[in-house]
Motif scaffolding. Structure first.
Motif, PDB file in Angstrom:
ATOM      1  N   GLY A 170      -7.328  -3.887  15.769  1.00 40.70           N
ATOM      2  CA  GLY A 170      -7.828  -3.787  14.398  1.00 40.70           C
ATOM      3  C   GLY A 170      -6.755  -3.317  13.439  1.00 40.70           C
ATOM      4  O   GLY A 170      -6.631  -3.834  12.316  1.00 40.70           O
ATOM      5  N   SER A 171      -5.958  -2.344  13.863  1.00 41.71           N
ATOM      6  CA  SER A 171      -4.853  -1.865  13.032  1.00 41.71           C
ATOM      7  C   SER A 171      -3.809  -2.964  12.826  1.00 41.71           C
ATOM      8  O   SER A 171      -3.292  -3.151  11.717  1.00 41.71           O
ATOM      9  N   LEU A 172      -3.500  -3.688  13.904  1.00 39.08           N
ATOM     10  CA  LEU A 172      -2.558  -4.812  13.786  1.00 39.08           C
ATOM     11  C   LEU A 172      -3.089  -5.882  12.836  1.00 39.08           C
ATOM     12  O   LEU A 172      -2.328  -6.473  12.063  1.00 39.08           O
ATOM     13  N   LEU A 173      -4.391  -6.123  12.894  1.00 38.66           N
ATOM     14  CA  LEU A 173      -4.995  -7.130  12.023  1.00 38.66           C
ATOM     15  C   LEU A 173      -4.807  -6.771  10.557  1.00 38.66           C
ATOM     16  O   LEU A 173      -4.466  -7.627   9.731  1.00 38.66           O
ATOM     17  N   ALA A 174      -5.016  -5.501  10.221  1.00 35.87           N
ATOM     18  CA  ALA A 174      -4.855  -5.073   8.832  1.00 35.87           C
ATOM     19  C   ALA A 174      -3.427  -5.308   8.347  1.00 35.87           C
ATOM     20  O   ALA A 174      -3.200  -5.846   7.256  1.00 35.87           O
ATOM     21  N   VAL A 175      -2.450  -4.921   9.162  1.00 28.22           N
ATOM     22  CA  VAL A 175      -1.045  -5.133   8.795  1.00 28.22           C
ATOM     23  C   VAL A 175      -0.733  -6.617   8.678  1.00 28.22           C
ATOM     24  O   VAL A 175      -0.052  -7.057   7.741  1.00 28.22           O
ATOM     25  N   SER A 176      -1.257  -7.410   9.613  1.00 31.82           N
ATOM     26  CA  SER A 176      -0.972  -8.851   9.596  1.00 31.82           C
ATOM     27  C   SER A 176      -1.490  -9.513   8.326  1.00 31.82           C
ATOM     28  O   SER A 176      -0.846 -10.416   7.780  1.00 31.82           O
ATOM     29  N   MET A 177      -2.628  -9.069   7.827  1.00 25.06           N
ATOM     30  CA  MET A 177      -3.195  -9.674   6.622  1.00 25.06           C
ATOM     31  C   MET A 177      -2.273  -9.486   5.424  1.00 25.06           C
ATOM     32  O   MET A 177      -2.046 -10.419   4.643  1.00 25.06           O
ATOM     33  N   ALA A 178      -1.731  -8.283   5.275  1.00 27.56           N
ATOM     34  CA  ALA A 178      -0.808  -8.024   4.163  1.00 27.56           C
ATOM     35  C   ALA A 178       0.448  -8.876   4.291  1.00 27.56           C
ATOM     36  O   ALA A 178       0.925  -9.460   3.304  1.00 27.56           O
ATOM     37  N   LEU A 179       0.973  -8.983   5.519  1.00 25.65           N
ATOM     38  CA  LEU A 179       2.201  -9.757   5.720  1.00 25.65           C
ATOM     39  C   LEU A 179       1.962 -11.249   5.523  1.00 25.65           C
ATOM     40  O   LEU A 179       2.826 -11.958   4.975  1.00 25.65           O
ATOM     41  N   MET A 180       0.833 -11.754   5.957  1.00 30.80           N
ATOM     42  CA  MET A 180       0.514 -13.173   5.786  1.00 30.80           C
ATOM     43  C   MET A 180       0.508 -13.556   4.304  1.00 30.80           C
ATOM     44  O   MET A 180       0.852 -14.686   3.943  1.00 30.80           O
TER      45      MET A 180
END
Length: 231
Positions: A170-180
């Protein structure tokens, strides 16, 4: 065990929620950005749709009960956990409009390799979340002891390696959204998600140790909460 009609109803509810989420996502991305001419936002939406449909199809085959479990915050959820839920969901929600405003005012221009890194993390996090939900019929949105569903300790799949894989991914998902979306600024609400998930992990651990038979023994077999050998 939840009966199949309830599972089917929960699946329909999940699909309706998915459509509503897409509409809200479109609004909070393209209204604050002030334009539809934002290719990274469009590709983000496509990735979200594809990943969600794949995960939904797979989970329906291996653990359809999860759609009932995750259809709402269930009765009996610990009162303090509602605060954690609001902060985590709020952090996830803010990623999109913050990135959109960043784009509108000349930001959200991270290099392409950063965006591709975001897509890699997105794929890993979505697959990891699906894996955890596939093996854990107790993967509910709230912290509670599920006596009504015969909760037991889950120690298969990712739970054989770490005790809280859902929080990692879940934490990785949050970071990935910003980077995407190419937005460094959107990493701020993403970091909020991670900052809240850490104390929630400790809160859930305290609850499980105190109230779920066998959990303390499980922590002795699987030492790591998130990252093996680290924490």
């Amino acid at each position: 065990m939840t009966d199949l009609p309830s599972q089917s109803a929960a699946m329909r509810q999940s699909l309706i929620a998915f459509v509503i989420t897409l509409i809200v996502m479109g609004v909070v991305l393209f209204v604050p950005s002030g334009t539809f001419d934002w290719s990274r936002a469009w590709w983000f939406c496509v990735a979200f749709v594809v990943a969600t449909l794949i995960a939904t199809a797979l989970l329906w085959r291996v653990n359809p009960e999860i759609f009932v479990a995750r259809s709402r915050v269930q009765p009996g959820t610990k009162p303090l956990d509602y605060l954690f839920i609001v902060l985590i969901m709020g952090g996830f929600f803010l990623i999109l409009p913050v990135a959109a405003l960043d784009f509108r005012f000349g930001g959200a221009n991270a290099p392409d390799w950063v965006v591709w890194l975001g897509y890699l993390l997105f794929a890993i996090s979505y697959a990891g979340e699906a894996w955890a939900q596939a093996v854990n019929r107790h993967f509910e949105p709230g912290v509670r002891i599920q006596k009504d569903r015969g909760q037991t300790v889950i120690d298969t799949g990712p739970y054989a390696y770490v005790r809280h894989p859902g929080y990692i991914f879940g934490s990785l998902l949050a970071v990935s959204m910003a980077l995407m979306l190419g937005s460094w600024l959107a990493l701020l609400p993403a970091m909020l998600v991670s900052a809240v998930v850490v104390p929630r992990t400790l809160f859930e651990e305290k609850t499980l140790r105190a109230e779920l038979p066998g959990y303390t023994e499980y922590t002795q077999r699987v030492r790591s909460r998130w990252v093996p050998g680290v924490w």
